[in-house]
Design a protein around this motif. Structure first.
Motif, PDB file in Angstrom:
ATOM      1  N   TRP A   1      -4.593 -27.462  14.144  1.00 56.26           N
ATOM      2  CA  TRP A   1      -4.233 -27.021  15.494  1.00 56.26           C
ATOM      3  C   TRP A   1      -4.327 -28.176  16.478  1.00 56.26           C
ATOM      4  CZ3 TRP A   1      -7.354 -22.925  18.717  1.00 56.26           C
ATOM      5  CH2 TRP A   1      -6.549 -22.449  19.769  1.00 56.26           C
ATOM      6  N   LYS A   2      -5.253 -29.072  16.251  1.00 55.09           N
ATOM      7  CA  LYS A   2      -5.423 -30.218  17.136  1.00 55.09           C
ATOM      8  C   LYS A   2      -4.491 -31.381  16.802  1.00 55.09           C
ATOM      9  CE  LYS A   2     -10.149 -29.511  18.750  1.00 55.09           C
ATOM     10  NZ  LYS A   2     -11.494 -30.128  18.956  1.00 55.09           N
ATOM     11  N   GLY A   3      -3.512 -31.138  15.940  1.00 51.96           N
ATOM     12  CA  GLY A   3      -2.514 -32.155  15.654  1.00 51.96           C
ATOM     13  C   GLY A   3      -2.951 -33.203  14.664  1.00 51.96           C
ATOM     14  N   LYS A   4      -3.812 -32.825  13.703  1.00 52.79           N
ATOM     15  CA  LYS A   4      -4.311 -33.773  12.717  1.00 52.79           C
ATOM     16  C   LYS A   4      -4.050 -33.230  11.312  1.00 52.79           C
ATOM     17  CE  LYS A   4      -7.979 -34.720  16.037  1.00 52.79           C
ATOM     18  NZ  LYS A   4      -9.435 -34.685  16.310  1.00 52.79           N
TER      19      LYS A   4
ATOM     20  N   ALA B   1     -13.011 -32.261   7.646  1.00 51.12           N
ATOM     21  CA  ALA B   1     -12.482 -31.187   8.485  1.00 51.12           C
ATOM     22  C   ALA B   1     -13.361 -30.966   9.712  1.00 51.12           C
ATOM     23  CB  ALA B   1     -12.368 -29.898   7.677  1.00 51.12           C
ATOM     24  N   LEU B   2     -14.661 -31.094   9.544  1.00 51.90           N
ATOM     25  CA  LEU B   2     -15.578 -30.919  10.674  1.00 51.90           C
ATOM     26  C   LEU B   2     -15.327 -31.981  11.738  1.00 51.90           C
ATOM     27  CD1 LEU B   2     -18.044 -29.603  12.002  1.00 51.90           C
ATOM     28  CD2 LEU B   2     -19.490 -31.123  10.630  1.00 51.90           C
ATOM     29  N   ILE B   3     -15.139 -33.243  11.315  1.00 52.13           N
ATOM     30  CA  ILE B   3     -14.866 -34.315  12.275  1.00 52.13           C
ATOM     31  C   ILE B   3     -13.570 -34.045  13.025  1.00 52.13           C
ATOM     32  CG2 ILE B   3     -14.310 -36.772  12.477  1.00 52.13           C
ATOM     33  CD1 ILE B   3     -16.183 -37.303  10.158  1.00 52.13           C
ATOM     34  N   GLY B   4     -12.526 -33.638  12.280  1.00 47.85           N
ATOM     35  CA  GLY B   4     -11.262 -33.345  12.935  1.00 47.85           C
ATOM     36  C   GLY B   4     -11.335 -32.166  13.887  1.00 47.85           C
ATOM     37  N   ALA B   5     -12.219 -31.220  13.594  1.00 44.36           N
ATOM     38  CA  ALA B   5     -12.324 -30.029  14.432  1.00 44.36           C
ATOM     39  C   ALA B   5     -13.081 -30.281  15.731  1.00 44.36           C
ATOM     40  CB  ALA B   5     -12.995 -28.905  13.644  1.00 44.36           C
TER      41      ALA B   5
ATOM     42  N   ARG C   1     -13.598 -33.384  17.298  1.00 42.33           N
ATOM     43  CA  ARG C   1     -13.096 -34.461  18.128  1.00 42.33           C
ATOM     44  C   ARG C   1     -11.936 -33.989  18.997  1.00 42.33           C
ATOM     45  NH1 ARG C   1     -14.648 -39.675  16.835  1.00 42.33           N
ATOM     46  NH2 ARG C   1     -12.646 -40.531  17.501  1.00 42.33           N
ATOM     47  N   LEU C   2     -11.572 -34.826  19.984  1.00 46.96           N
ATOM     48  CA  LEU C   2     -10.493 -34.473  20.893  1.00 46.96           C
ATOM     49  C   LEU C   2      -9.180 -34.290  20.149  1.00 46.96           C
ATOM     50  CD1 LEU C   2     -11.219 -36.880  23.887  1.00 46.96           C
ATOM     51  CD2 LEU C   2     -11.295 -34.388  23.942  1.00 46.96           C
ATOM     52  N   ALA C   3      -8.332 -33.412  20.670  1.00 44.75           N
ATOM     53  CA  ALA C   3      -7.043 -33.126  20.053  1.00 44.75           C
ATOM     54  C   ALA C   3      -6.035 -34.212  20.396  1.00 44.75           C
ATOM     55  CB  ALA C   3      -6.527 -31.769  20.524  1.00 44.75           C
ATOM     56  N   ARG C   4      -5.003 -34.323  19.576  1.00 40.33           N
ATOM     57  CA  ARG C   4      -3.890 -35.217  19.894  1.00 40.33           C
ATOM     58  C   ARG C   4      -3.174 -34.672  21.134  1.00 40.33           C
ATOM     59  NH1 ARG C   4      -3.284 -40.052  17.264  1.00 40.33           N
ATOM     60  NH2 ARG C   4      -1.031 -39.852  17.629  1.00 40.33           N
ATOM     61  N   PRO C   5      -2.686 -35.543  22.028  1.00 41.02           N
ATOM     62  CA  PRO C   5      -2.085 -35.069  23.290  1.00 41.02           C
ATOM     63  C   PRO C   5      -0.896 -34.131  23.089  1.00 41.02           C
ATOM     64  CG  PRO C   5      -2.493 -37.432  23.348  1.00 41.02           C
ATOM     65  CD  PRO C   5      -2.741 -37.002  21.944  1.00 41.02           C
ATOM     66  N   SER C   6      -0.133 -34.318  22.011  1.00 40.07           N
ATOM     67  CA  SER C   6       1.052 -33.491  21.801  1.00 40.07           C
ATOM     68  C   SER C   6       0.787 -32.251  20.958  1.00 40.07           C
ATOM     69  CB  SER C   6       2.143 -34.324  21.113  1.00 40.07           C
ATOM     70  OG  SER C   6       1.677 -34.846  19.873  1.00 40.07           O
ATOM     71  N   SER C   7      -0.461 -31.999  20.610  1.00 38.77           N
ATOM     72  CA  SER C   7      -0.796 -30.875  19.734  1.00 38.77           C
ATOM     73  C   SER C   7      -0.765 -29.557  20.498  1.00 38.77           C
ATOM     74  CB  SER C   7      -2.191 -31.082  19.134  1.00 38.77           C
ATOM     75  OG  SER C   7      -3.177 -31.007  20.142  1.00 38.77           O
ATOM     76  N   PRO C   8      -0.582 -28.432  19.794  1.00 40.60           N
ATOM     77  CA  PRO C   8      -0.639 -27.125  20.460  1.00 40.60           C
ATOM     78  C   PRO C   8      -1.980 -26.878  21.147  1.00 40.60           C
ATOM     79  CG  PRO C   8       0.329 -26.927  18.266  1.00 40.60           C
ATOM     80  CD  PRO C   8      -0.205 -28.323  18.379  1.00 40.60           C
ATOM     81  N   TYR C   9      -3.070 -27.370  20.554  1.00 38.84           N
ATOM     82  CA  TYR C   9      -4.390 -27.190  21.152  1.00 38.84           C
ATOM     83  C   TYR C   9      -4.456 -27.868  22.524  1.00 38.84           C
ATOM     84  CZ  TYR C   9      -9.509 -27.163  21.530  1.00 38.84           C
ATOM     85  OH  TYR C   9     -10.802 -26.979  21.962  1.00 38.84           O
ATOM     86  N   ALA C  10      -3.941 -29.110  22.595  1.00 38.09           N
ATOM     87  CA  ALA C  10      -3.984 -29.841  23.864  1.00 38.09           C
ATOM     88  C   ALA C  10      -3.125 -29.162  24.921  1.00 38.09           C
ATOM     89  CB  ALA C  10      -3.530 -31.280  23.641  1.00 38.09           C
ATOM     90  N   LYS C  11      -1.975 -28.682  24.527  1.00 39.90           N
ATOM     91  CA  LYS C  11      -1.112 -28.009  25.489  1.00 39.90           C
ATOM     92  C   LYS C  11      -1.736 -26.709  25.993  1.00 39.90           C
ATOM     93  CE  LYS C  11       3.097 -29.921  23.436  1.00 39.90           C
ATOM     94  NZ  LYS C  11       4.364 -29.621  22.714  1.00 39.90           N
ATOM     95  N   ARG C  12      -2.571 -26.100  25.164  1.00 37.41           N
ATOM     96  CA  ARG C  12      -3.182 -24.817  25.543  1.00 37.41           C
ATOM     97  C   ARG C  12      -4.439 -25.015  26.380  1.00 37.41           C
ATOM     98  NH1 ARG C  12      -5.456 -21.221  27.251  1.00 37.41           N
ATOM     99  NH2 ARG C  12      -5.800 -19.110  26.417  1.00 37.41           N
TER     100      ARG C  12
ATOM    101  N   PRO D   1      -7.225 -32.457  33.602  1.00 38.82           N
ATOM    102  CA  PRO D   1      -6.607 -33.798  33.592  1.00 38.82           C
ATOM    103  C   PRO D   1      -7.503 -34.860  32.958  1.00 38.82           C
ATOM    104  CG  PRO D   1      -7.253 -33.140  35.815  1.00 38.82           C
ATOM    105  CD  PRO D   1      -7.378 -31.932  34.970  1.00 38.82           C
ATOM    106  N   ARG D   2      -8.821 -34.742  33.137  1.00 40.99           N
ATOM    107  CA  ARG D   2      -9.704 -35.755  32.556  1.00 40.99           C
ATOM    108  C   ARG D   2      -9.699 -35.682  31.038  1.00 40.99           C
ATOM    109  NH1 ARG D   2     -15.518 -35.927  35.326  1.00 40.99           N
ATOM    110  NH2 ARG D   2     -15.633 -37.620  33.801  1.00 40.99           N
ATOM    111  N   ALA D   3      -9.756 -34.466  30.488  1.00 41.75           N
ATOM    112  CA  ALA D   3      -9.698 -34.318  29.034  1.00 41.75           C
ATOM    113  C   ALA D   3      -8.341 -34.762  28.496  1.00 41.75           C
ATOM    114  CB  ALA D   3      -9.958 -32.867  28.655  1.00 41.75           C
ATOM    115  N   ARG D   4      -7.275 -34.457  29.232  1.00 42.69           N
ATOM    116  CA  ARG D   4      -5.939 -34.856  28.792  1.00 42.69           C
ATOM    117  C   ARG D   4      -5.799 -36.381  28.804  1.00 42.69           C
ATOM    118  NH1 ARG D   4      -3.495 -31.820  31.990  1.00 42.69           N
ATOM    119  NH2 ARG D   4      -2.906 -33.312  33.614  1.00 42.69           N
TER     120      ARG D   4
END
Length: 264
Positions: free
Chosen positions: A171-174, A188-192, A194-205, A211-214
């Motif tokens: 979901w975080k684009g990884k 999987a725990l590390i990927g879950a 950590r911050l999401a990729r900017p273009s991922s569905p998680y980031a868009k949601r 703005p700071r997290a983005r």
């Protein structure tokens, strides 16, 4: 060495999988050598073009995958038939995934930037199969002790938790992290977390009104891409050959231009 071979390969019944993996890797490497020779105009190999139609090697690959798959099912996973079916399946899978980008884009992008996806999916597939051969089981069930595995509840909870972490990473684009995390839960725990990729569905949601997290996610993705894009491209070029230069009027590949877009 003989004891290790029997205990880890023969006794668990992993010999067909090992043969499939070896034939898969060899099929891909031999195919890439031949296609690079055809591209350079060297050697006796030529494209197969009956009636002017280019027959891609994904076609015989699909046939071999079907023959090997049904052969493995029919043999029951035992005997010489299973071993031969595993080899046939591996050869076919190597031919098919070598043109994964063609199937994905429904276009002949073999020597383009988009064609790099074929090399990436082959390497990822080989790594996942190698992890399974090494004893890693999906969703980390192998991390439980023998006593813990006797409890169906613990096994179900462990599998569900790891599956949930892998889904979050996806979901975080990884996607690479999620796939490897299916076999290695810590990944999987590390990927879950950590911050999401900017273009991922998680980031868009969840980053739309943050703005700071983005901005932090974009900066981290930029540094990650700048650090690893170069080595990854050189590795892909070494294995599969460098792609053709894009025409001046063609749109840039999003994977290549993502990092430069963030600088402006």
């Amino acid at each position: 060495m003989g004891h290790w071979w029997y205990r880890n390969i023969i006794e668990p019944g992993k010999l067909p999988m090992l043969l499939a993996l070896l034939s898969f890797v060899m099929s891909f490497l031999v195919t890439r050598v031949i296609t690079r020779m055809i591209r350079a105009g060297r050697g006796p190999f030529k494209n197969i073009t009956p009636g002017g139609m280019h027959v891609h090697h994904v076609v015989p690959g699909v046939i071999l995958v079907i023959v090997g798959g049904f052969g493995a099912v029919g043999s029951g996973g035992h005997g010489l038939g299973a071993l031969l079916s595993a080899v046939v399946f591996g050869i076919g899978a190597g031919l098919v995934l070598d043109e994964f980008a063609l199937i994905l884009h429904l276009d002949d992008v073999y020597w383009s930037e988009q064609g790099r996806k074929s090399v990436e999916i082959v390497v990822l597939t080989a790594a996942l199969v190698a992890l399974v051969l090494g004893g890693f089981l999906p969703f980390g069930v192998n991390d439980l002790t023998y006593e813990e595995r006797q409890s169906r509840g613990l096994v179900a909870i462990n599998a569900a938790a790891n599956f949930f972490l892998a889904l979050i990473a996806l979901w975080k684009g990884k996607p690479r992290t999620a796939l490897i995390g299916i076999l290695v839960p810590f990944v999987a725990l590390i990927g879950a977390v950590r911050l999401a990729r900017p273009s991922s569905p998680y980031a868009k949601r969840f980053y739309a009104k943050r703005p700071r997290a983005r901005a932090k996610a974009g900066l981290r993705a930029f540094h990650h891409d700048r650090r690893w894009a170069g080595p990854r491209r050189r590795f892909q070029d070494f294995i599969g050959g460098a792609p053709d230069a894009a025409p001046p009027d063609s749109p840039p590949d999003p994977e290549v231009s993502r990092g430069s877009d963030r600088r402006h």
